[in-house]
Motif scaffolding. Structure first.
Motif, short mmCIF file in Angstrom:
data_model
loop_
_atom_site.label_atom_id
_atom_site.label_comp_id
_atom_site.label_asym_id
_atom_site.label_seq_id
_atom_site.Cartn_x
_atom_site.Cartn_y
_atom_site.Cartn_z
N ASP A 244 36.95 48.85 63.05
CA ASP A 244 36.86 47.52 63.68
C ASP A 244 35.68 47.38 64.64
O ASP A 244 35.46 46.30 65.20
CB ASP A 244 38.15 47.23 64.48
CG ASP A 244 39.34 47.05 63.56
OD1 ASP A 244 39.11 46.74 62.38
OD2 ASP A 244 40.48 47.25 64.03
N ILE A 245 34.96 48.47 64.86
CA ILE A 245 33.85 48.41 65.82
C ILE A 245 32.59 47.91 65.10
O ILE A 245 32.27 48.41 64.01
CB ILE A 245 33.61 49.81 66.47
CG1 ILE A 245 34.87 50.24 67.24
CG2 ILE A 245 32.39 49.81 67.38
CD1 ILE A 245 34.80 51.62 67.86
N PRO A 246 31.88 46.93 65.68
CA PRO A 246 30.68 46.41 65.00
C PRO A 246 29.67 47.53 64.74
O PRO A 246 29.52 48.44 65.58
CB PRO A 246 30.10 45.40 66.01
CG PRO A 246 31.18 45.14 67.00
CD PRO A 246 32.14 46.29 66.97
N SER A 251 26.72 52.73 65.89
CA SER A 251 25.52 53.60 65.94
C SER A 251 25.27 54.06 67.36
O SER A 251 24.90 55.21 67.59
CB SER A 251 24.25 52.92 65.46
OG SER A 251 24.49 52.03 64.48
N LYS A 252 25.42 53.13 68.32
CA LYS A 252 25.14 53.50 69.71
C LYS A 252 26.12 54.59 70.18
O LYS A 252 25.71 55.60 70.76
CB LYS A 252 25.28 52.25 70.61
CG LYS A 252 24.75 52.42 71.99
CD LYS A 252 23.23 52.38 71.99
CE LYS A 252 22.65 53.26 73.06
NZ LYS A 252 21.22 53.52 72.86
N ILE A 253 27.40 54.38 69.89
CA ILE A 253 28.41 55.35 70.34
C ILE A 253 28.14 56.73 69.69
O ILE A 253 28.12 57.75 70.37
CB ILE A 253 29.84 54.86 69.99
CG1 ILE A 253 30.17 53.60 70.82
CG2 ILE A 253 30.88 55.95 70.23
CD1 ILE A 253 31.44 52.86 70.38
N SER A 254 27.88 56.73 68.37
CA SER A 254 27.63 58.02 67.68
C SER A 254 26.42 58.71 68.26
O SER A 254 26.45 59.91 68.54
CB SER A 254 27.34 57.81 66.19
OG SER A 254 28.40 57.22 65.57
N GLU A 255 25.36 57.94 68.44
CA GLU A 255 24.10 58.55 68.91
C GLU A 255 24.27 59.16 70.30
O GLU A 255 23.92 60.31 70.54
CB GLU A 255 23.00 57.48 68.88
CG GLU A 255 21.60 57.96 69.25
CD GLU A 255 21.29 57.80 70.73
OE1 GLU A 255 20.86 58.80 71.32
OE2 GLU A 255 21.48 56.70 71.29
N VAL A 256 24.87 58.40 71.21
CA VAL A 256 25.02 58.87 72.60
C VAL A 256 25.96 60.08 72.63
O VAL A 256 25.70 61.09 73.29
CB VAL A 256 25.52 57.74 73.52
CG1 VAL A 256 25.87 58.25 74.91
CG2 VAL A 256 24.48 56.62 73.61
N MET A 257 27.06 59.98 71.89
CA MET A 257 28.03 61.06 71.90
C MET A 257 27.42 62.35 71.37
O MET A 257 27.50 63.41 71.99
CB MET A 257 29.25 60.67 71.07
CG MET A 257 30.53 61.06 71.76
SD MET A 257 31.95 60.73 70.78
CE MET A 257 32.69 59.36 71.62
#
Ligand code: BEZ
Length: 322
Positions: A244-246, A251-257
């Motif tokens: 459900d996440i845009p 991409s931002k969450i994956s990259e930062v994590m």
């Protein structure tokens, strides 16, 4: 009660652009306490995501098992009641023994070797495989290499035999201790200090960071610097919630994590060295040992686990190419 139009205009006028873009709250659960590096990293990820999205992605941190133990958090991830978690491999290895292979004794001789294995092909295969548990996998990190803290002085491996040793409830770890003639005693971190202090346990398998921060050394008669296992963390999310996440936020969450997780592994060589130094400053003797200290129990462990977990030999082959 309805607000007047003028009141609404005033309220909107005082909001910043950031506040106008509604923040979406996500929750991440961990069993580690606030000072632990896993929790520190979760906070750093939350800060960066908030800043990079003008507050639109608001990651709320729930440390110290506030949302339950790892079995409960896994269930919450599967139902979509929890968004993200940093977890040990315990719940995964209980469902598929292949997830236990990173706990193979002496598979990585130091933190850089562990980092390489955790970013290797076998690790990636297992990370991709978490979809079968209803999860999205983001990457791995680790806590320090595993050490041994004992109530009494230890001269040889026979001093570990017959002793009650705290472990995590991971089958490869339990087998390691059973192979030494000890009685592995799974126990969650929050219960450990009291159990060691009141003599319920003779020792524990733990990292230097926890030994110092939770002051387990206060009741110890010896610390064995064995570096005998790595202790990975896997960062996962709820596949249901992730869908459900845009895409741009995904991409931002994956990259930062992923960036923070890799940095965290890299830091552990220094963290282990720093806490070992602090522990050397106490009056508890620190004994440094290597694989030979444990006799042929390690070879026997590998014989057994190669048959239980097809991926172990693949990981050993990767380790041999370090
Ligand atoms: C432990 O149970 O020993 C542990 C769990 C998470 C991070 C570090 C240690």
């Amino acid at each position: 009660m309805f607000k007047s139009l003028a009141g609404i205009a005033f309220a909107v006028g005082t909001l910043s652009g950031a506040q106008l873009a509604a923040a979406t709250e996500y929750r991440i659960g961990l069993i580690t306490p606030p000072p632990h590096q896993w929790t520190v990293t979760a906070n750093a990820i939350a800060d960066e995501l908030r800043e990079a999205t003008d507050g639109r992605i608001d990651l709320l941190i729930f440390p110290s098992g506030q949302l339950g133990n790892e079995a409960q958090m896994l269930q919450q991830l599967q139902t979509g009641a929890l968004d993200f978690a940093f977890m040990t491999l315990g719940e995964f290895a209980n469902r598929d023994p292949n997830y236990g292979i990173f706990l193979a004794p002496f598979i990585a001789e130091d933190v850089p070797a562990a980092r390489k294995l955790l970013s290797g092909e076998t690790a990636q295969e297992l990370l991709d495989g978490v979809d079968k548990f209803g999860l999205e996998g983001f990457g791995y990190a680790m806590a320090g290499l595993r050490q041994i803290v004992m109530r009494d002085e230890v001269q040889s491996v026979s001093d570990l035999s017959g002793k009650k040793i705290r472990t995590v409830p991971l089958a490869p770890e339990l087998d390691f201790w059973t192979g030494l003639g000890a009685t592995p005693t799974p126990m969650p971190l929050p219960a450990l200090y009291d159990a060691f202090a009141n003599g319920q346990l003779d020792g524990m398998q733990i990292d230097f960071e926890g030994t110092w921060n939770s002051q387990y050394y206060e009741h110890a008669g010896s610390i064995i610097e064995s570096n005998h296992m790595m202790f990975p963390m896997i960062a996962v999310g709820s596949a249901r919630k992730w869908a459900d996440i845009p895409p741009e936020d995904q991409s931002k969450i994956s990259e930062v994590m992923q960036r923070h997780l890799d940095e965290l592994i890299g830091k552990y060589a220094e963290i282990d060295a720093e806490y070992l130094e602090k522990l050397r400053g106490t009056d508890v003797p620190v004994k440094t040992v290597d694989r030979s200290f444990f006799g042929d129990s390690i070879d026997r462990w590998y014989e057994e686990w190669r048959t239980k977990t097809p991926l172990l030999q693949q990981l050993e082959a990767e380790a041999a190419h370090e």
